[in-house]
Scaffold this motif. Structure first.
Motif, PDB file in Angstrom:
ATOM      1  N   UNK A  73       0.835  -1.193   0.000  1.00  0.00           N
ATOM      2  CA  UNK A  73       0.000   0.000   0.000  1.00  0.00           C
ATOM      3  C   UNK A  73       0.873   1.248   0.000  1.00  0.00           C
ATOM      4  N   UNK A  74       0.232   2.415  -0.066  1.00  0.00           N
ATOM      5  CA  UNK A  74       0.992   3.656  -0.217  1.00  0.00           C
ATOM      6  C   UNK A  74       1.809   4.019   1.003  1.00  0.00           C
ATOM      7  N   UNK A  75       1.555   3.379   2.165  1.00  0.00           N
ATOM      8  CA  UNK A  75       2.364   3.663   3.350  1.00  0.00           C
ATOM      9  C   UNK A  75       3.627   2.814   3.400  1.00  0.00           C
ATOM     10  N   UNK A  78       1.523  -1.744   4.735  1.00  0.00           N
ATOM     11  CA  UNK A  78       0.435  -2.708   4.578  1.00  0.00           C
ATOM     12  C   UNK A  78       0.638  -3.531   3.306  1.00  0.00           C
ATOM     13  N   UNK A  79       0.486  -4.827   3.422  1.00  0.00           N
ATOM     14  CA  UNK A  79       0.697  -5.742   2.308  1.00  0.00           C
ATOM     15  C   UNK A  79      -0.622  -5.943   1.570  1.00  0.00           C
ATOM     16  N   UNK A  80      -0.640  -5.593   0.305  1.00  0.00           N
ATOM     17  CA  UNK A  80      -1.810  -5.807  -0.535  1.00  0.00           C
ATOM     18  C   UNK A  80      -1.805  -7.220  -1.101  1.00  0.00           C
ATOM     19  N   UNK A  81      -0.648  -7.705  -1.494  1.00  0.00           N
ATOM     20  CA  UNK A  81      -0.535  -9.059  -2.007  1.00  0.00           C
ATOM     21  C   UNK A  81       0.921  -9.463  -2.124  1.00  0.00           C
ATOM     22  N   UNK A  82       1.162 -10.747  -2.070  1.00  0.00           N
ATOM     23  CA  UNK A  82       2.531 -11.255  -2.220  1.00  0.00           C
ATOM     24  C   UNK A  82       2.509 -12.623  -2.866  1.00  0.00           C
ATOM     25  N   UNK A  83       3.594 -12.956  -3.549  1.00  0.00           N
ATOM     26  CA  UNK A  83       3.828 -14.308  -4.032  1.00  0.00           C
ATOM     27  C   UNK A  83       5.243 -14.667  -3.594  1.00  0.00           C
ATOM     28  N   UNK A  84       5.399 -15.822  -2.948  1.00  0.00           N
ATOM     29  CA  UNK A  84       6.704 -16.204  -2.416  1.00  0.00           C
ATOM     30  C   UNK A  84       7.134 -17.544  -2.980  1.00  0.00           C
ATOM     31  N   UNK A 146      -2.084 -10.909   9.097  1.00  0.00           N
ATOM     32  CA  UNK A 146      -1.095 -11.862   9.607  1.00  0.00           C
ATOM     33  C   UNK A 146       0.244 -11.661   8.907  1.00  0.00           C
ATOM     34  N   UNK A 147       0.220 -11.451   7.601  1.00  0.00           N
ATOM     35  CA  UNK A 147       1.460 -11.203   6.856  1.00  0.00           C
ATOM     36  C   UNK A 147       2.147  -9.938   7.356  1.00  0.00           C
ATOM     37  N   UNK A 148       1.367  -8.906   7.626  1.00  0.00           N
ATOM     38  CA  UNK A 148       1.920  -7.653   8.153  1.00  0.00           C
ATOM     39  C   UNK A 148       2.570  -7.874   9.517  1.00  0.00           C
ATOM     40  N   UNK A 149       1.908  -8.610  10.388  1.00  0.00           N
ATOM     41  CA  UNK A 149       2.458  -8.884  11.716  1.00  0.00           C
ATOM     42  C   UNK A 149       3.777  -9.653  11.600  1.00  0.00           C
TER      43      UNK A 149
END
Length: 392
Positions: A73-75, A78-84, A146-149
């Protein structure tokens, strides 16, 4: 944390679907996909803008290490999406339904460290309807939080280790300079730590909060040693500095507890409920009101505004994660919260930033403290309604 900063080690699901909607990975053709090339030292995205709606990023790993790709996100938090877990020579897709706004893209070769190629990405066009029913939106919000944490705790481990290395070696100048910023990742997710029993007391209790029969450990035990009080501020008794062995003991204890927090949030069964997210936002503002505004949190270092900023950022991330769900139920509440968050962020920014530093809290006038308190109260009142609205 800088807006361009990127996330560290995250053990989240392979694809995080934005709150804006979960979208099947097979919906877009290769011709319409946004190509991403992740190499050892670059993250090349074929375009820096797109129209709102379903976006598919086709991530190809041209390096020699397993990599990850993120849309932030712009900050920058915050995670909008991820691929790992994109192996060398392999391509994987990240599919999100993106609303208009500003974002960041970044790759992380090796899936550790700060990542590479952090770049601005913009989405234009009209707002799109949320995909899925409310339960699917709730599930997506929980997954992303959860990803953000996990990200914040991973960064906390790294920052704490660097801070403690300086402290144990006797490099007090470096330790004092990094004390406030190293704590920021913890302050953003403190309600999570509080959910794990004794971890928060052992990591972050102030001296005044410790029961007589309990050992005082954690950040503030070390704070007192780095910023020793005068006798008048220490019950009339001269402060006695910790010995090198004592420094090592308290440093190792903090490192151990921080690792326990990391292990807890990276457990395979760790999750959060939707009300825990919203209550976390509320709790972080309560942290500001009860400790930062009073100047009692950082009583020796006077770095309360650093904590204030991190608490506010954490509350904003939690709120933004459920914002669209709440907006469908009470648009006026969302409008008020958007305004009040912006007002308080602007007010706090007049005193500095995490990057450049803040004014020390004991340098503020009573009028300035009252103004900050009024801003916190103005946000806390509508924010207190968030959970009830969300779960109604």
């Amino acid at each position: 944390m800088k807006a361009r900063a990127v996330i560290t080690t995250i053990g989240a699901a392979a694809t995080l679907l934005a709150l804006t909607g979960c979208v099947p990975n097979a919906t877009s053709s290769d011709a319409s996909a946004i190509a991403v090339d992740s190499s050892a030292d670059a993250c090349s995205v074929s375009t820096n803008s797109a129209s709102s709606g379903t976006l598919r990023f086709k991530v190809t790993n041209s390096g020699d290490k397993v990599t990850e790709f993120y849309l932030l996100a712009d900050d920058g938090l915050r995670i909008i999406g991820e691929v790992e877990n994109v192996g060398p020579g392999i391509s994987r897709d990240l599919v999100v339904q993106a609303q208009p706004g500003d974002y960041f893209t970044v790759c992380k070769p090796g899936m550790v460290g700060d990542g590479v190629g952090n770049a601005a990405f913009s989405v234009t066009g009209d707002k799109v309807k949320l995909a899925g029913d409310e339960q699917e939106q709730v599930d997506a919000a929980a997954t992303n939080y959860v990803a953000y944490v996990k990200d914040q705790v991973a960064q906390l481990v790294t920052g704490t280790d660097a801070f403690l290395a300086a402290y144990k070696s006797g490099d007090d100048e470096t330790a004092r300079a990094s004390y406030a910023t190293a704590r920021a990742n913890y302050e953003r997710i403190e309600p999570v730590a509080e959910s794990f029993g004794d971890l928060d007391p052992e990591i972050d209790f102030r001296e005044a909060d410790v029961a007589p029969d309990k050992e005082w450990t954690g950040w503030h035990r070390i704070e007192k040693d780095l910023f020793p009080p005068a006798a008048a501020e220490n019950g009339g008794v001269d402060y006695v500095a910790l010995t090198p062995d004592q420094r090592t003991y308290y440093a190792d204890k903090l490192a151990e507890n921080t690792q326990q927090l990391y292990d807890a949030v990276h457990a395979s069964d760790y999750t959060v409920s939707i009300d825990a997210i919203s209550n976390g936002a509320i709790g972080l503002l309560e942290e500001v009101a009860s400790g930062k505004i009073t100047g009692e949190e950082e009583i020796w270092s006077h770095t309360d505004l650093w904590d204030f900023q991190a608490n506010l950022e954490g509350a904003r991330v939690a709120y933004e994660g459920v914002r669209d769900i709440v907006e469908a139920k009470d648009p006026e509440l969302v409008k008020t919260l958007d305004t009040r968050f912006g007002d308080l962020e602007k007010q706090l920014a007049s005193y500095g930033s995490l990057d450049s530093g803040f004014v020390y809290y004991n340098e503020l006038t009573q009028a300035q403290v009252k103004e900050l308190a009024d801003g916190v109260n103005a946000l806390s009142e509508p924010l207190s309604k968030l959970t009830a609205t969300l779960v109604a």
